[in-house]
Design a protein around this motif. Structure first.
Motif, mmCIF file in Angstrom:
data_model
loop_
_atom_site.group_PDB
_atom_site.id
_atom_site.type_symbol
_atom_site.label_atom_id
_atom_site.label_comp_id
_atom_site.label_asym_id
_atom_site.label_seq_id
_atom_site.Cartn_x
_atom_site.Cartn_y
_atom_site.Cartn_z
ATOM 1 N N GLN A 19 0.824 -1.208 0.000
ATOM 2 C CA GLN A 19 0.000 0.000 0.000
ATOM 3 C C GLN A 19 0.858 1.259 0.000
ATOM 4 O O GLN A 19 0.551 2.250 -0.682
ATOM 5 C CB GLN A 19 -0.941 -0.010 1.211
ATOM 6 N N ALA B 222 -5.154 5.426 -4.207
ATOM 7 C CA ALA B 222 -6.283 4.591 -3.797
ATOM 8 C C ALA B 222 -6.794 3.728 -4.937
ATOM 9 O O ALA B 222 -7.320 2.629 -4.719
ATOM 10 C CB ALA B 222 -7.415 5.462 -3.251
ATOM 11 N N LEU B 223 -6.632 4.204 -6.176
ATOM 12 C CA LEU B 223 -7.084 3.437 -7.334
ATOM 13 C C LEU B 223 -6.084 2.347 -7.707
ATOM 14 O O LEU B 223 -6.468 1.309 -8.272
ATOM 15 C CB LEU B 223 -7.295 4.366 -8.532
ATOM 16 N N LYS C 254 -8.338 -2.326 -1.637
ATOM 17 C CA LYS C 254 -9.232 -1.170 -1.677
ATOM 18 C C LYS C 254 -9.968 -1.025 -0.347
ATOM 19 O O LYS C 254 -9.999 -1.948 0.466
ATOM 20 C CB LYS C 254 -10.236 -1.329 -2.820
ATOM 21 N N ASP D 201 -12.066 -3.820 1.737
ATOM 22 C CA ASP D 201 -11.714 -5.038 1.015
ATOM 23 C C ASP D 201 -11.847 -6.235 1.954
ATOM 24 O O ASP D 201 -11.205 -6.285 3.010
ATOM 25 C CB ASP D 201 -10.274 -4.929 0.504
#
Length: 694
Positions: free
Chosen positions: A527, A539-540, A545, A548
């Motif tokens: 991340q 974030a994309l 996500k 999740d």
């Protein structure tokens, strides 16, 4: 008149009180009256009584040769009276008919029911032979079970039981004859299964008992790795400019996750570099190597051995060993040299030169607070040259660590106290890849909060806090650790929300600094890498996500595995502590009283039960004479022989802040012994006495 009839698939009989074409009112021997359909009645007779008939018929049925009866039975459907007429005489007596009926009922492998009313059909010859062969096999297996059980009761362990010992104890097939033999013997001998097997000499190594117990539970397929391709080092990373990083670990550490660097001393703004090994740059989520790491979730540690989360080739590729530059995720903090306040931070993906791998156990006696505070420290005799050159950087890091600790303590509301040391275990004489349990153990200490230890700890707290906050600010989910307060009973939790950690004294905390040995840190590193590469659109691009489900599953699995691994480490440390007592010939030790007859050794990581604690105050020091040591149950008892008067500091509800629920843990095995009454239940007892845990 009497009647013999079927009720719920079983034969019963009674006196006929009244009848119609469809039903009979029948009184049983118990006095109960029931209504029975005429179709259920198999035999009616005037004499003898039902009890006499069943008694005589049962005796006669035992003499009926099933093979002969099967040979002469009519083809197709037949009634029991027809077979009785062929086997005995025509017409058969009431007792002969009833005996034939009973024999047919108890031999379904010879004769199958063909509807109601006492109708049967011969089993086909091939099916009969298969059934008889199966029965003979079952008899042979039962005879073997009985023989093994008798040996166990006599105090001898059959070799097949010994070969299956750990499977029987921890992951049993309850239909296996070896397991059944142990259960049968335990019931016969009125012993707990573990005690029975110990008495029979099945357990020859207490170390192997604890080791195999853990493996059967968590590594049933073994600890080795399948052949996996090592993800190649990234070749597009820029070099870190002006950095000469150094790590600080124990000599036994091979998974070197973190290193530090210091630049700009004397300029007013110092740049602290916190460099973390970056397997996340090459290991892709969902890849074969990731699958291995996700299954193991963490490295398992124990004295003299460890089971790594990642294959050795992967570890050696990404560990921050001194020499060539290594891929790293680097956090650079701009720190005011005078106030030691953090003024800014940036994260880079780069290749970092590792100049030195410093070792705690070699330097803790040299790199002391006095040496760090002494401007002439580099001239101390016997100091390694590389450490002397690092004196300015280490001295500044020592100042920063103390400042960071003080700021966290202000948030916590009370200082962190380290009145007890961390214990270290070293095994001498290890032959091969893992210990056997017979090695000589050396137990040492390392003071909590020692300079090198504090420098690394505070740097990692800075990184885990800053990266956790960065993930939150970027809208990228991470795995956080939080603690609502320092109140008794409030534990550390794991989740996806950046909540405060009261125990550490930071607004949020995300484990990110050990990606080679903790899966949560590897996940967070993925991340963080997304944030470093994609900025506002991270974030994309991030693998996980918001909300999740996979992230929540990882948290749950990691929490369970990490707890189990920590418990196993504690178990093995206790085992080696008991071995230490034997090897050193220790018969007495000084301890501090806790509560409920528990005392804690003053110079060893050991909690034990002691007699004679009445009237002791919590924390009071006593001399304890040791009793019998059981290395399988990890039990050792003692008796207080002298009160020494002085007391240790007490913090809150627990002595020195140690969680009391961790002091004891029961030892159980997976063998279930069925019991028939309260006395037998008491005899089966608990599998083993509770083992107080350090």
């Amino acid at each position: 008149m009497f009647a013999l009839f079927e009720e719920a698939g079983k034969l019963a009989g009674g006196r006929i009180l009244s009848s119609t074409d469809a039903t009979h009112q029948i009184e049983l021997d118990s006095g109960r009256r029931i209504k029975v359909k005429a179709a259920q009645v198999l035999l009616t007779f005037a004499q003898p009584s039902v009890a006499e008939l069943l008694r005589d018929a049962t005796e006669l049925a035992g003499h009926i040769d099933l093979d002969l009866a099967w040979t002469f039975a009519p083809e197709g459907d037949f009634g029991f009276a027809e077979l009785a007429a062929v086997y005995f005489e025509d017409p058969p007596s009431t007792v002969q008919q009833a005996a034939t009926l009973l024999r047919l009922h108890e031999a379904p492998h010879y004769f199958r029911r063909a509807g109601k009313g006492g109708r049967f059909r011969k089993a086909p010859a091939d099916v009969l032979q298969q059934a008889l062969a199966a029965i003979e096999r079952k008899k042979a297996v039962q005879a073997q079970i009985d023989a093994w059980a008798e040996e166990l009761v006599q105090g001898r362990c059959p070799e097949p039981v010994r070969a299956q010992l750990y499977r029987i104890l921890f992951k049993p097939d309850k239909n296996a004859p070896e397991y059944k033999a142990v259960v049968h013997a335990a019931r016969t001998a009125h012993l707990a299964p573990l005690a029975l097997l110990q008495r029979a000499g099945a357990i020859t190594s207490a170390y192997q008992f604890h080791w195999q117990r853990f493996l059967h539970e968590h590594f049933p397929r073994g600890t080795g790795f399948a052949a996996l391709a090592v993800p190649p080092l990234p070749d597009d990373l820029p070099p870190a400019e002006g950095v000469a990083a150094f790590s600080i670990d124990d000599s036994s550490t091979t998974e070197i996750d973190d290193a530090l660097s210091v630049q700009g001393l004397g300029s007013g703004t110092v740049t602290l570099g916190i460099h973390i090994a970056a397997p996340g740059l090459a290991i892709a989520p969902g890849s074969p190597v990731d699958a291995v790491a996700r299954e193991r979730l963490s490295t398992v540690y124990m004295p003299g051995h460890k089971i790594t989360m990642l294959p050795e080739a992967v570890v050696q590729t990404y560990t921050l060993a001194a020499g060539a530059p290594r891929p790293a995720v680097s956090l650079y903090l701009a720190v005011d040299e005078a106030t030691l306040e953090v003024r800014g931070h940036t994260t880079r993906l780069e290749r970092v030169p590792i100049a030195h791998n410093l070792r705690h156990d070699q330097l803790d006696g040299v790199v002391t607070a006095a040496w760090l505070d002494d401007p002439g420290g580099p001239t101390w005799p016997g100091l390694p040259a590389e450490v002397a050159r690092l004196h300015p950087a280490l001295a500044w890091l020592w100042r920063l660590a103390q400042a960071c600790k003080a700021r966290r303590e202000a948030v916590r509301g009370r200082p962190e106290t380290f009145t007890r040391p961390d214990y270290t275990f070293k095994l001498e004489g290890v032959q091969g890849d893992e210990p056997t349990g017979e090695e000589t153990v050396v137990i040492g200490t390392r003071a909590r909060g020692a300079p090198l230890d504090l420098i690394v700890a505070e740097a990692m707290i800075l990184a885990n806090h800053h990266w956790g906050q960065w993930l939150a600010d970027s809208g990228v989910p991470g795995i956080y650790r939080s603690q609502a307060s320092l109140a008794p009973g409030i534990k550390v939790r794991m989740g996806t929300k950046p909540l405060p950690h009261a125990g550490i004294g930071v607004p949020c905390y995300a484990w990110s600094t050990s990606p080679l040995r903790r899966y949560t840190d590897l996940v967070n590193q993925w991340q963080i890498i997304a944030c470093a590469r994609h900025g506002a659109t991270a974030a994309l691009a991030a693998p996980f996500k918001p909300k999740d489900a996979a992230l929540l599953a990882i948290i749950s699995a990691f929490d369970a595995a990490y707890t189990a691994y920590a418990q196993f480490q504690s178990t093995m440390e206790r085992y080696w502590t008991l071995r230490y007592l034997r090897q050193q010939g220790m018969t007495e030790l000084v301890a501090a009283y806790l509560k409920d007859n528990l005392v804690r050794a003053e110079t060893l990581p050991l909690v034990l039960t002691a007699l004679g604690t009445d009237g002791l105050q919590r924390g009071e020091r006593v001399r304890v004479r040791l009793g019998t040591i059981d290395e399988v149950s990890l039990e050792v008892t003692g008796t207080v022989v002298e009160r020494l008067g002085a007391t240790e500091p007490v913090e809150g509800d627990t002595l020195e802040g140690e969680p009391e629920e961790a002091l004891q843990a029961p030892l159980t095995v997976a063998v279930e012994v069925a019991v028939d009454d309260a006395d037998e239940a008491a005899a089966a007892g608990p599998t083993a006495p509770p083992a107080a845990r350090a």
